[in-house]
Design a protein around this motif. Sequence first.
Motif, PDB file in Angstrom:
ATOM      1  N   UNK A   1       0.848  -1.164   0.000  1.00 35.52           N
ATOM      2  CA  UNK A   1       0.000   0.000   0.000  1.00 35.52           C
ATOM      3  C   UNK A   1       0.893   1.225   0.000  1.00 35.52           C
ATOM      4  N   UNK A   2       0.373   2.310  -0.581  1.00 35.31           N
ATOM      5  CA  UNK A   2       1.102   3.590  -0.563  1.00 35.31           C
ATOM      6  C   UNK A   2       0.188   4.614   0.108  1.00 35.31           C
ATOM      7  N   UNK A   3       0.740   5.242   1.117  1.00 32.91           N
ATOM      8  CA  UNK A   3       0.001   6.291   1.824  1.00 32.91           C
ATOM      9  C   UNK A   3       0.616   7.636   1.416  1.00 32.91           C
ATOM     10  N   UNK A   4      -0.184   8.500   0.692  1.00 35.13           N
ATOM     11  CA  UNK A   4       0.302   9.800   0.198  1.00 35.13           C
ATOM     12  C   UNK A   4      -0.361  10.908   1.019  1.00 35.13           C
ATOM     13  N   UNK A   5       0.473  11.883   1.296  1.00 34.89           N
ATOM     14  CA  UNK A   5      -0.019  12.988   2.126  1.00 34.89           C
ATOM     15  C   UNK A   5       0.388  14.312   1.462  1.00 34.89           C
ATOM     16  N   UNK A   6      -0.567  15.202   1.379  1.00 37.94           N
ATOM     17  CA  UNK A   6      -0.273  16.583   0.975  1.00 37.94           C
ATOM     18  C   UNK A   6      -0.664  17.457   2.172  1.00 37.94           C
ATOM     19  N   UNK A   7       0.161  18.367   2.454  1.00 39.95           N
ATOM     20  CA  UNK A   7      -0.113  19.180   3.631  1.00 39.95           C
ATOM     21  C   UNK A   7       0.176  20.657   3.339  1.00 39.95           C
ATOM     22  N   UNK A   8      -0.315  21.455   4.196  1.00 40.22           N
ATOM     23  CA  UNK A   8      -0.052  22.902   4.059  1.00 40.22           C
ATOM     24  C   UNK A   8       0.674  23.378   5.305  1.00 40.22           C
ATOM     25  N   UNK A   9       1.348  24.492   5.169  1.00 41.10           N
ATOM     26  CA  UNK A   9       2.043  25.017   6.328  1.00 41.10           C
ATOM     27  C   UNK A   9       1.138  26.018   7.041  1.00 41.10           C
ATOM     28  N   UNK A  11       1.168  29.123   6.819  1.00 41.26           N
ATOM     29  CA  UNK A  11       0.832  30.230   5.935  1.00 41.26           C
ATOM     30  C   UNK A  11      -0.238  29.820   4.943  1.00 41.26           C
ATOM     31  N   UNK A  12      -0.649  28.619   4.905  1.00 42.84           N
ATOM     32  CA  UNK A  12      -1.667  28.133   3.974  1.00 42.84           C
ATOM     33  C   UNK A  12      -1.107  27.708   2.655  1.00 42.84           C
ATOM     34  N   UNK A  13       0.198  27.572   2.568  1.00 45.37           N
ATOM     35  CA  UNK A  13       0.799  27.173   1.335  1.00 45.37           C
ATOM     36  C   UNK A  13       0.862  25.643   1.309  1.00 45.37           C
ATOM     37  N   UNK A  14       0.419  25.080   0.244  1.00 48.95           N
ATOM     38  CA  UNK A  14       0.372  23.608   0.099  1.00 48.95           C
ATOM     39  C   UNK A  14       1.624  23.075  -0.556  1.00 48.95           C
ATOM     40  N   UNK A  15       1.994  21.944  -0.147  1.00 45.51           N
ATOM     41  CA  UNK A  15       3.122  21.233  -0.743  1.00 45.51           C
ATOM     42  C   UNK A  15       2.561  20.456  -1.920  1.00 45.51           C
ATOM     43  N   UNK A  16       2.941  20.809  -3.107  1.00 41.25           N
ATOM     44  CA  UNK A  16       2.368  20.184  -4.287  1.00 41.25           C
ATOM     45  C   UNK A  16       2.890  18.773  -4.505  1.00 41.25           C
ATOM     46  N   UNK A  17       4.104  18.551  -4.161  1.00 39.30           N
ATOM     47  CA  UNK A  17       4.663  17.226  -4.393  1.00 39.30           C
ATOM     48  C   UNK A  17       4.106  16.246  -3.376  1.00 39.30           C
ATOM     49  N   UNK A  18       4.015  16.520  -2.204  1.00 36.06           N
ATOM     50  CA  UNK A  18       3.517  15.660  -1.141  1.00 36.06           C
ATOM     51  C   UNK A  18       4.542  14.620  -0.706  1.00 36.06           C
ATOM     52  N   UNK A  19       4.159  13.849   0.205  1.00 38.69           N
ATOM     53  CA  UNK A  19       5.025  12.771   0.711  1.00 38.69           C
ATOM     54  C   UNK A  19       4.250  11.459   0.635  1.00 38.69           C
ATOM     55  N   UNK A  20       4.997  10.427   0.564  1.00 38.15           N
ATOM     56  CA  UNK A  20       4.331   9.098   0.536  1.00 38.15           C
ATOM     57  C   UNK A  20       5.081   8.119   1.416  1.00 38.15           C
ATOM     58  N   UNK A  21       4.329   7.182   1.925  1.00 36.17           N
ATOM     59  CA  UNK A  21       4.890   6.099   2.752  1.00 36.17           C
ATOM     60  C   UNK A  21       4.427   4.780   2.152  1.00 36.17           C
TER      61      UNK A  21
END
Length: 182
Positions: A1-9, A11-21
């Motif tokens: 399984x792949x768990x992908x996460x996109x988050x914002x800081x 300031x409300x800026x989102x990380x477009x690439x995201x992270x995955x586990x």
Amino acid sequence: YIFRVKASNSDGKWNEKGSEIRITITPPFYMSLWFRILAVIFLLSVVFGGYQLRTRVLRRKITEQERVQGLLQQSRDQMEKSRDLAELRSAENEKLIAALSSIFITIDNGGTISQWNHASERFFGIKDSDVKGRPLKEVLIPYISQEQLAVILEKGLHKKTPSHNIEMRFQLNGTDERLVMG
């Protein structure tokens, strides 16, 4: 399984690439390939072991049956030898009785004639085949008195041990005769 996460800081800026586990879930041990292989080997071992045990038991039974059959055959052989020996002795006794020059009459416990030799045939004039199986009283009544027959039968039949030397006198063709039964 792949768990992908996109988050914002903050300031409300989102990380477009995201992270995955990457998550790998292993199956339970009983669903693993190595367990299935071991289970098949175990089942084959149990079947083979059961087959070997059953074969060993059947071989023992067959061996025991062969041993018992051998003993039975030995017993049959011994019985046949004994029967042959008894028949030979009986035939020898018959020859001996037939060769006797004295009157020889054998009766069973019921007073029935079982043996009547050639001397008896000549003396009484009655063939062996005509008297065997008949009561002694019935055959000898023309030659011996009723009282003498009763004495003979009493002495010979009603004792636990065989009687020896039963002597009697009777009339045959107008002459006094003496008969000794032993």
